[in-house]
Design a protein around this motif. Structure first.
Motif, PDB file in Angstrom:
ATOM      1  N   ILE A 155       0.678  -1.106   0.032  1.00  0.00           N
ATOM      2  CA  ILE A 155      -0.152  -0.029  -0.007  1.00  0.00           C
ATOM      3  C   ILE A 155       0.852   1.284   0.023  1.00  0.00           C
ATOM      4  O   ILE A 155       0.634   2.098  -0.645  1.00  0.00           O
ATOM      5  CB  ILE A 155      -0.869  -0.006   1.528  1.00  0.00           C
ATOM      6  N   ILE A 156       1.917   1.165   0.786  1.00  0.00           N
ATOM      7  CA  ILE A 156       2.730   2.316   0.814  1.00  0.00           C
ATOM      8  C   ILE A 156       3.459   2.648  -0.385  1.00  0.00           C
ATOM      9  O   ILE A 156       3.567   3.686  -0.896  1.00  0.00           O
ATOM     10  CB  ILE A 156       3.840   2.215   2.033  1.00  0.00           C
ATOM     11  N   THR A 157       3.938   1.625  -1.265  1.00  0.00           N
ATOM     12  CA  THR A 157       4.513   1.639  -2.634  1.00  0.00           C
ATOM     13  C   THR A 157       3.629   2.355  -3.529  1.00  0.00           C
ATOM     14  O   THR A 157       3.999   2.813  -4.344  1.00  0.00           O
ATOM     15  CB  THR A 157       5.143   0.291  -2.900  1.00  0.00           C
ATOM     16  N   ILE A 158       2.457   1.745  -3.361  1.00  0.00           N
ATOM     17  CA  ILE A 158       1.322   2.256  -4.307  1.00  0.00           C
ATOM     18  C   ILE A 158       1.145   3.904  -4.014  1.00  0.00           C
ATOM     19  O   ILE A 158       0.967   4.527  -5.002  1.00  0.00           O
ATOM     20  CB  ILE A 158       0.058   1.596  -4.289  1.00  0.00           C
ATOM     21  N   ILE A 159       0.977   4.112  -2.659  1.00  0.00           N
ATOM     22  CA  ILE A 159       0.670   5.497  -2.671  1.00  0.00           C
ATOM     23  C   ILE A 159       1.790   6.444  -3.275  1.00  0.00           C
ATOM     24  O   ILE A 159       1.580   7.417  -3.626  1.00  0.00           O
ATOM     25  CB  ILE A 159       0.413   5.710  -1.206  1.00  0.00           C
ATOM     26  N   THR A 160       2.867   5.864  -2.881  1.00  0.00           N
ATOM     27  CA  THR A 160       4.220   6.945  -3.007  1.00  0.00           C
ATOM     28  C   THR A 160       4.328   6.883  -4.563  1.00  0.00           C
ATOM     29  O   THR A 160       4.647   7.990  -5.158  1.00  0.00           O
ATOM     30  CB  THR A 160       5.349   6.334  -2.393  1.00  0.00           C
ATOM     31  N   THR A 161       4.056   5.899  -5.334  1.00  0.00           N
ATOM     32  CA  THR A 161       3.965   5.753  -6.622  1.00  0.00           C
ATOM     33  C   THR A 161       2.972   6.828  -7.162  1.00  0.00           C
ATOM     34  O   THR A 161       3.133   7.713  -8.342  1.00  0.00           O
ATOM     35  CB  THR A 161       4.203   4.665  -7.459  1.00  0.00           C
ATOM     36  N   PHE A 162       1.921   6.810  -6.811  1.00  0.00           N
ATOM     37  CA  PHE A 162       0.675   7.890  -7.298  1.00  0.00           C
ATOM     38  C   PHE A 162       0.984   8.996  -6.870  1.00  0.00           C
ATOM     39  O   PHE A 162       0.850  10.139  -7.742  1.00  0.00           O
ATOM     40  CB  PHE A 162      -0.614   7.326  -6.514  1.00  0.00           C
ATOM     41  N   ASP A 204       3.915  10.492  -6.470  1.00  0.00           N
ATOM     42  CA  ASP A 204       4.857  11.103  -7.364  1.00  0.00           C
ATOM     43  C   ASP A 204       4.381  11.161  -9.027  1.00  0.00           C
ATOM     44  O   ASP A 204       4.851  12.284  -9.670  1.00  0.00           O
ATOM     45  CB  ASP A 204       6.092   9.805  -7.492  1.00  0.00           C
ATOM     46  N   ASN A 205       3.590  10.384  -9.450  1.00  0.00           N
ATOM     47  CA  ASN A 205       2.932  10.625 -10.473  1.00  0.00           C
ATOM     48  C   ASN A 205       2.364  12.061 -10.818  1.00  0.00           C
ATOM     49  O   ASN A 205       2.250  12.780 -11.771  1.00  0.00           O
ATOM     50  CB  ASN A 205       2.168   9.432 -11.186  1.00  0.00           C
ATOM     51  N   GLU A 206       1.394  12.235  -9.641  1.00  0.00           N
ATOM     52  CA  GLU A 206       0.564  13.296  -9.433  1.00  0.00           C
ATOM     53  C   GLU A 206       1.572  14.747  -9.650  1.00  0.00           C
ATOM     54  O   GLU A 206       1.460  15.726 -10.299  1.00  0.00           O
ATOM     55  CB  GLU A 206      -0.104  13.467  -8.579  1.00  0.00           C
ATOM     56  N   GLN A 207       2.920  14.487  -8.970  1.00  0.00           N
ATOM     57  CA  GLN A 207       3.854  15.682  -8.722  1.00  0.00           C
ATOM     58  C   GLN A 207       4.537  15.869 -10.011  1.00  0.00           C
ATOM     59  O   GLN A 207       4.565  17.042 -10.700  1.00  0.00           O
ATOM     60  CB  GLN A 207       4.866  15.276  -7.787  1.00  0.00           C
ATOM     61  N   ASP A 208       4.664  14.923 -10.896  1.00  0.00           N
ATOM     62  CA  ASP A 208       5.306  14.972 -12.229  1.00  0.00           C
ATOM     63  C   ASP A 208       4.296  15.652 -13.166  1.00  0.00           C
ATOM     64  O   ASP A 208       4.459  16.346 -13.951  1.00  0.00           O
ATOM     65  CB  ASP A 208       5.627  13.649 -12.809  1.00  0.00           C
ATOM     66  N   SER A 209       3.050  15.019 -13.068  1.00  0.00           N
ATOM     67  CA  SER A 209       1.872  16.003 -13.942  1.00  0.00           C
ATOM     68  C   SER A 209       1.799  17.343 -13.627  1.00  0.00           C
ATOM     69  O   SER A 209       1.721  17.976 -14.651  1.00  0.00           O
ATOM     70  CB  SER A 209       0.597  15.050 -14.088  1.00  0.00           C
ATOM     71  N   PHE A 210       1.837  17.659 -12.380  1.00  0.00           N
ATOM     72  CA  PHE A 210       1.641  19.100 -12.094  1.00  0.00           C
ATOM     73  C   PHE A 210       2.734  20.062 -12.368  1.00  0.00           C
ATOM     74  O   PHE A 210       2.537  21.112 -12.922  1.00  0.00           O
ATOM     75  CB  PHE A 210       1.371  18.981 -10.423  1.00  0.00           C
ATOM     76  N   SER A 211       4.139  19.306 -12.267  1.00  0.00           N
ATOM     77  CA  SER A 211       5.078  20.328 -12.723  1.00  0.00           C
ATOM     78  C   SER A 211       5.110  20.381 -14.073  1.00  0.00           C
ATOM     79  O   SER A 211       5.512  21.256 -14.653  1.00  0.00           O
ATOM     80  CB  SER A 211       6.312  19.473 -12.286  1.00  0.00           C
ATOM     81  N   ASP A 212       4.778  19.486 -15.082  1.00  0.00           N
ATOM     82  CA  ASP A 212       4.633  19.342 -16.465  1.00  0.00           C
ATOM     83  C   ASP A 212       3.400  20.400 -16.822  1.00  0.00           C
ATOM     84  O   ASP A 212       3.884  21.286 -17.639  1.00  0.00           O
ATOM     85  CB  ASP A 212       4.199  18.226 -17.104  1.00  0.00           C
ATOM     86  N   ASP A 213       2.293  20.622 -16.163  1.00  0.00           N
ATOM     87  CA  ASP A 213       1.273  21.523 -16.587  1.00  0.00           C
ATOM     88  C   ASP A 213       1.913  22.674 -16.123  1.00  0.00           C
ATOM     89  O   ASP A 213       1.621  23.869 -16.829  1.00  0.00           O
ATOM     90  CB  ASP A 213       0.124  21.023 -15.548  1.00  0.00           C
ATOM     91  N   SER A 214       2.454  23.008 -15.028  1.00  0.00           N
ATOM     92  CA  SER A 214       3.251  24.371 -14.596  1.00  0.00           C
ATOM     93  C   SER A 214       4.180  24.935 -15.768  1.00  0.00           C
ATOM     94  O   SER A 214       4.033  26.178 -15.857  1.00  0.00           O
ATOM     95  CB  SER A 214       3.466  24.279 -13.218  1.00  0.00           C
ATOM     96  N   ALA A 215       4.786  24.023 -16.217  1.00  0.00           N
ATOM     97  CA  ALA A 215       5.867  24.543 -16.989  1.00  0.00           C
ATOM     98  C   ALA A 215       5.306  24.792 -18.499  1.00  0.00           C
ATOM     99  O   ALA A 215       5.649  25.970 -18.945  1.00  0.00           O
ATOM    100  CB  ALA A 215       6.806  23.254 -17.316  1.00  0.00           C
ATOM    101  N   ASP A 216       4.190  23.949 -18.806  1.00  0.00           N
ATOM    102  CA  ASP A 216       3.335  24.461 -20.103  1.00  0.00           C
ATOM    103  C   ASP A 216       2.662  25.979 -19.889  1.00  0.00           C
ATOM    104  O   ASP A 216       2.699  26.689 -20.822  1.00  0.00           O
ATOM    105  CB  ASP A 216       2.482  23.301 -20.649  1.00  0.00           C
ATOM    106  N   HIS A 217       2.193  25.901 -18.643  1.00  0.00           N
ATOM    107  CA  HIS A 217       1.668  27.304 -18.447  1.00  0.00           C
ATOM    108  C   HIS A 217       2.535  28.530 -18.270  1.00  0.00           C
ATOM    109  O   HIS A 217       2.016  29.537 -18.906  1.00  0.00           O
ATOM    110  CB  HIS A 217       0.813  27.229 -17.060  1.00  0.00           C
ATOM    111  N   ASP A 218       3.956  28.159 -17.957  1.00  0.00           N
ATOM    112  CA  ASP A 218       4.649  29.369 -17.866  1.00  0.00           C
ATOM    113  C   ASP A 218       5.007  29.473 -19.203  1.00  0.00           C
ATOM    114  O   ASP A 218       5.504  31.010 -19.858  1.00  0.00           O
ATOM    115  CB  ASP A 218       6.047  29.035 -17.295  1.00  0.00           C
ATOM    116  N   GLU A 219       5.330  28.905 -20.224  1.00  0.00           N
ATOM    117  CA  GLU A 219       5.830  29.161 -21.485  1.00  0.00           C
ATOM    118  C   GLU A 219       4.596  29.816 -22.209  1.00  0.00           C
ATOM    119  O   GLU A 219       4.829  30.572 -23.041  1.00  0.00           O
ATOM    120  CB  GLU A 219       5.843  27.486 -22.235  1.00  0.00           C
ATOM    121  N   GLU A 220       3.325  29.549 -21.886  1.00  0.00           N
ATOM    122  CA  GLU A 220       2.212  30.268 -22.752  1.00  0.00           C
ATOM    123  C   GLU A 220       2.316  31.588 -21.998  1.00  0.00           C
ATOM    124  O   GLU A 220       1.758  32.683 -22.985  1.00  0.00           O
ATOM    125  CB  GLU A 220       0.904  29.566 -22.353  1.00  0.00           C
TER     126      GLU A 220
END
Length: 311
Positions: free
Chosen positions: A73-80, A82-98
């Protein structure tokens, strides 16, 4: 009357015996009941121990399963996360470029002209610096090269001369030392080897024997004659029959001892020295007794036996 009394006594004795037998049977039955109770208690204890072991095993398995589930359960939560943080950082980078504004055409042309002017200034400055620097470097470099070249040549020449001289001296000295040492070792080895070779060509060290005692007896036969062994002793004693006998020649006795030390080692000879001395003295006594028997006149029976043996 007597008969009746006897019968009554017999009956009473029989009844007493029956009562004793009944009491013994009762005791045996009580003992069997106690043994049965003890066996039942042992069975109950064994069953309880088995149940406790089974419960412990089940509890340990459940604890391991719970720990494994928690880790998953801990590994699943940590991977989830981590994926959300990566997606959030990608979205913020795209917004800054715009959000970043694009420069106008006028400002772009102005910046290009400023950049071209800076590049031309850098190019002209670098050419002038290179020309002046190369001339000064050539003049100063030639002077420094001449001065440093002469100094380095003198220093390297003296160092090479010293190093070559020391190497040649060490090489010649080491070769001479090795040659002299090897010659001395060969001479010493040859003299030591020649010492153990007799005039008849027998090498005392090549004589074969299973132990040090047999080798000492073989050396006696090789170094001394029969008459010497029959008339002398290996080592003279203070008392007894050996006190009157003359010892064997000391030079050959010393050679015998050296042979024993070189073939079996000094420690072995020192440990068995007294036993070897006794055996060699006994050999001399045996030779003396043999010589006495041969010198005696033979009797008639002995002469007949001697003739039969010769035939």
């Amino acid at each position: 009357m007597l008969i009746s009394v006897i019968i009554i006594m017999i009956i009473t004795i029989i009844t007493i015996i029956q009562m004793i037998i009944n009491m013994i049977t009762m005791l045996i039955s009580v003992i069997t009941i106690i043994i049965a109770i003890i066996t039942i208690i042992q069975m109950i204890i064994n069953i309880i121990t088995m149940l406790i072991r089974a419960i412990i095993i089940i509890i340990t398995m459940l604890i391991r399963a719970i720990i494994i589930i928690i880790i998953i359960i801990i590994t699943i939560i940590t991977t989830f996360f981590d994926n959300e943080q990566d997606s959030f950082s990608d979205d913020s980078a795209d917004h800054d470029e715009e959000i970043v504004p694009r420069p106008s055409s006028g400002t772009h042309q102005g910046s290009t002209t400023v950049k071209n002017a800076a590049k031309e200034a850098e190019a002209s400055g670098s050419k002038q610096a290179e020309a002046s620097g190369s001339k000064q470097a050539e003049a100063s470099g030639s002077k420094q090269a001449e001065a440093s070249g002469s100094k380095q040549a003198e220093a390297s020449g003296s160092k090479q001369a010293e190093a070559s001289g020391s190497k040649q001296a060490e090489a010649s000295g080491s070769k001479q030392a090795e040659a002299s040492g090897s010659k001395q070792a060969d001479d010493h080895h040859s003299t030591c080897a020649e010492k153990f070779i007799l005039d008849n060509g027998i090498n005392l060290l090549s004589l074969k024997a299973t132990d040090i005692f047999k080798y000492a007896l073989i050396l006696m036969d090789a170094l001394f004659t029969e008459t010497e062994m029959s008339t002398c002793c290996f080592q003279q004693a203070e008392r007894g029959a050996l006190s009157s006998k003359t010892p064997l020649p000391p030079g050959r006795v010393k050679l015998l001892e050296e042979c024993l030390e070189t073939k079996f080692g000094k420690a072995a000879y020192a440990a068995n020295c007294s036993i070897i001395r006794d055996k060699l003295n006994q050999k001399c006594r045996d030779k003396c007794n043999m010589a006495k028997k041969l010198s005696k006149p033979l009797t008639t029976g002995e002469t007949e036996q001697h003739q039969l043996s010769e035939q």
